[in-house]
Design a protein around this motif. Structure first.
Motif, PDB file in Angstrom:
ATOM      1  N   ALA A   5       8.381   8.523  -7.892  1.00 15.85           N
ATOM      2  CA  ALA A   5       7.293   9.277  -7.263  1.00 15.85           C
ATOM      3  C   ALA A   5       5.940   8.810  -7.787  1.00 15.85           C
ATOM      4  N   VAL A   6       5.850   8.556  -9.092  1.00 12.20           N
ATOM      5  CA  VAL A   6       4.598   8.063  -9.670  1.00 12.20           C
ATOM      6  C   VAL A   6       4.211   6.744  -9.017  1.00 12.20           C
ATOM      7  N   GLN A   7       5.152   5.833  -8.928  1.00 17.34           N
ATOM      8  CA  GLN A   7       4.841   4.522  -8.359  1.00 17.34           C
ATOM      9  C   GLN A   7       4.417   4.622  -6.893  1.00 17.34           C
ATOM     10  N   VAL A   8       5.096   5.458  -6.144  1.00 20.33           N
ATOM     11  CA  VAL A   8       4.740   5.618  -4.735  1.00 20.33           C
ATOM     12  C   VAL A   8       3.352   6.239  -4.609  1.00 20.33           C
ATOM     13  N   ILE A   9       3.056   7.230  -5.426  1.00 22.99           N
ATOM     14  CA  ILE A   9       1.732   7.860  -5.372  1.00 22.99           C
ATOM     15  C   ILE A   9       0.650   6.876  -5.805  1.00 22.99           C
ATOM     16  N   LEU A  10       0.927   6.090  -6.842  1.00 24.50           N
ATOM     17  CA  LEU A  10      -0.058   5.097  -7.261  1.00 24.50           C
ATOM     18  C   LEU A  10      -0.287   4.056  -6.169  1.00 24.50           C
ATOM     19  N   ASP A  11       0.779   3.712  -5.435  1.00 23.12           N
ATOM     20  CA  ASP A  11       0.670   2.719  -4.361  1.00 23.12           C
ATOM     21  C   ASP A  11       0.065   3.277  -3.084  1.00 23.12           C
ATOM     22  N   LYS A  12       0.460   4.501  -2.723  1.00 20.52           N
ATOM     23  CA  LYS A  12       0.116   5.035  -1.408  1.00 20.52           C
ATOM     24  C   LYS A  12      -0.836   6.224  -1.422  1.00 20.52           C
ATOM     25  N   GLY A  13      -1.056   6.811  -2.601  1.00 19.21           N
ATOM     26  CA  GLY A  13      -1.932   7.970  -2.678  1.00 19.21           C
ATOM     27  C   GLY A  13      -1.159   9.272  -2.589  1.00 19.21           C
ATOM     28  N   ALA A  14      -1.901  10.369  -2.598  1.00 19.51           N
ATOM     29  CA  ALA A  14      -1.304  11.702  -2.674  1.00 19.51           C
ATOM     30  C   ALA A  14      -0.629  12.145  -1.383  1.00 19.51           C
ATOM     31  N   ALA A  15      -0.847  11.448  -0.290  1.00 20.47           N
ATOM     32  CA  ALA A  15      -0.242  11.836   0.985  1.00 20.47           C
ATOM     33  C   ALA A  15       1.181  11.309   1.119  1.00 20.47           C
ATOM     34  N   VAL A  16       1.795  11.002   0.014  1.00 18.03           N
ATOM     35  CA  VAL A  16       3.149  10.464  -0.013  1.00 18.03           C
ATOM     36  C   VAL A  16       4.143  11.444   0.622  1.00 18.03           C
ATOM     37  N   THR A  17       5.160  10.902   1.248  1.00 18.64           N
ATOM     38  CA  THR A  17       6.194  11.742   1.865  1.00 18.64           C
ATOM     39  C   THR A  17       7.447  11.765   1.000  1.00 18.64           C
ATOM     40  N   LEU A  18       8.273  12.769   1.226  1.00 16.43           N
ATOM     41  CA  LEU A  18       9.559  12.829   0.528  1.00 16.43           C
ATOM     42  C   LEU A  18      10.409  11.624   0.884  1.00 16.43           C
ATOM     43  N   ALA A  19      10.349  11.180   2.112  1.00 16.55           N
ATOM     44  CA  ALA A  19      11.132  10.019   2.540  1.00 16.55           C
ATOM     45  C   ALA A  19      10.720   8.773   1.758  1.00 16.55           C
ATOM     46  N   GLN A  20       9.430   8.592   1.533  1.00 19.53           N
ATOM     47  CA  GLN A  20       8.951   7.437   0.767  1.00 19.53           C
ATOM     48  C   GLN A  20       9.430   7.500  -0.682  1.00 19.53           C
ATOM     49  N   VAL A  21       9.358   8.679  -1.274  1.00 22.66           N
ATOM     50  CA  VAL A  21       9.811   8.830  -2.663  1.00 22.66           C
ATOM     51  C   VAL A  21      11.318   8.637  -2.741  1.00 22.66           C
ATOM     52  N   ALA A  22      12.057   9.220  -1.820  1.00 20.55           N
ATOM     53  CA  ALA A  22      13.511   9.074  -1.817  1.00 20.55           C
ATOM     54  C   ALA A  22      13.905   7.607  -1.700  1.00 20.55           C
ATOM     55  N   ALA A  23      13.256   6.877  -0.812  1.00 24.80           N
ATOM     56  CA  ALA A  23      13.560   5.455  -0.637  1.00 24.80           C
ATOM     57  C   ALA A  23      13.282   4.688  -1.929  1.00 24.80           C
ATOM     58  N   ALA A  24      12.158   4.970  -2.563  1.00 30.03           N
ATOM     59  CA  ALA A  24      11.796   4.282  -3.805  1.00 30.03           C
ATOM     60  C   ALA A  24      12.761   4.626  -4.938  1.00 30.03           C
ATOM     61  N   ALA A  25      13.271   5.861  -4.930  1.00 28.91           N
ATOM     62  CA  ALA A  25      14.181   6.313  -5.985  1.00 28.91           C
ATOM     63  C   ALA A  25      15.628   5.934  -5.711  1.00 28.91           C
ATOM     64  N   GLY A  26      15.890   5.473  -4.492  1.00 20.85           N
ATOM     65  CA  GLY A  26      17.265   5.113  -4.143  1.00 20.85           C
ATOM     66  C   GLY A  26      18.163   6.316  -3.943  1.00 20.85           C
TER      67      GLY A  26
END
Length: 177
Positions: A5-26
């Motif tokens: 979640a940290v990496q996705v937020i750092l890459d994409k900002g605070a508008a991150v979605t659960l789907a993006q975090v789930a994908a990044a976390a596997g």
């Protein structure tokens, strides 16, 4: 999951979605929801974890042999203005755009206020004036931001760190500016 979640937020900002975090976390989105319940609760857990990690980073820079006022403030400066990967990670979490966006989530605000109050209390126990704490603390955060944005090289960070450590020790610069 929080690291992802940290990496996705750092890459994409605070508008991150659960789907993006789930994908990044596997993991699946439903698995993420099972652990956190909602995007807002995930973000609150992330902020709490990030705050605690930064506290631990600062504690790791405490020099217990320094038996004079300003010990915690100097550790704070060292954590933000060091050259290590750990310091680079700490600087990531000072990113104004990252945190600014997270403040739009109402549940994050009290967590950040509690963290700010914790730092205010810890640094006040240090035995130096609130004015000096404010100047040194905010300058260290500014140097960390400049490093984060590539506006300050390692030599400049090192010089700033040394000057801030002097200010957090005796309030003067021993070296000419």
């Amino acid at each position: 999951m929080l690291d992802a979640a940290v990496q996705v937020i750092l890459d994409k900002g605070a508008a991150v979605t659960l789907a993006q975090v789930a994908a990044a976390a596997g993991v699946s989105k439903s698995g993420l929801i099972h652990h956190f319940g909602s995007r807002d609760r995930l973000v609150v857990a992330l902020v709490e974890d990030t705050n605690e990690r930064f506290r631990e980073t600062v504690r790791s820079h405490l020099d217990l042999s320094e038996n004079y006022p300003g010990k915690m403030l100097r550790a704070y400066v060292r954590a933000l203005c060091a050259g290590s990967a750990e310091a680079a990670s700490a600087r990531d979490f000072t990113s104004a755009p990252m945190w600014g966006g997270l403040y739009t989530i109402p549940a994050v605000v009290p967590v950040m206020e509690e963290n700010a109050a914790w730092w205010d209390e810890q640094l006040a126990l240090d035995g130096i004036s609130p004015e000096r704490i404010m100047i040194v603390r905010r300058a260290a955060e500014g140097i960390a931001m400049a490093a984060l944005y590539g506006e300050q090289d390692g030599g400049g960070i090192s010089t700033a760190r040394d000057l801030l450590l002097e200010l957090a020790t005796d309030g003067t610069f021993r070296t000419p500016l």
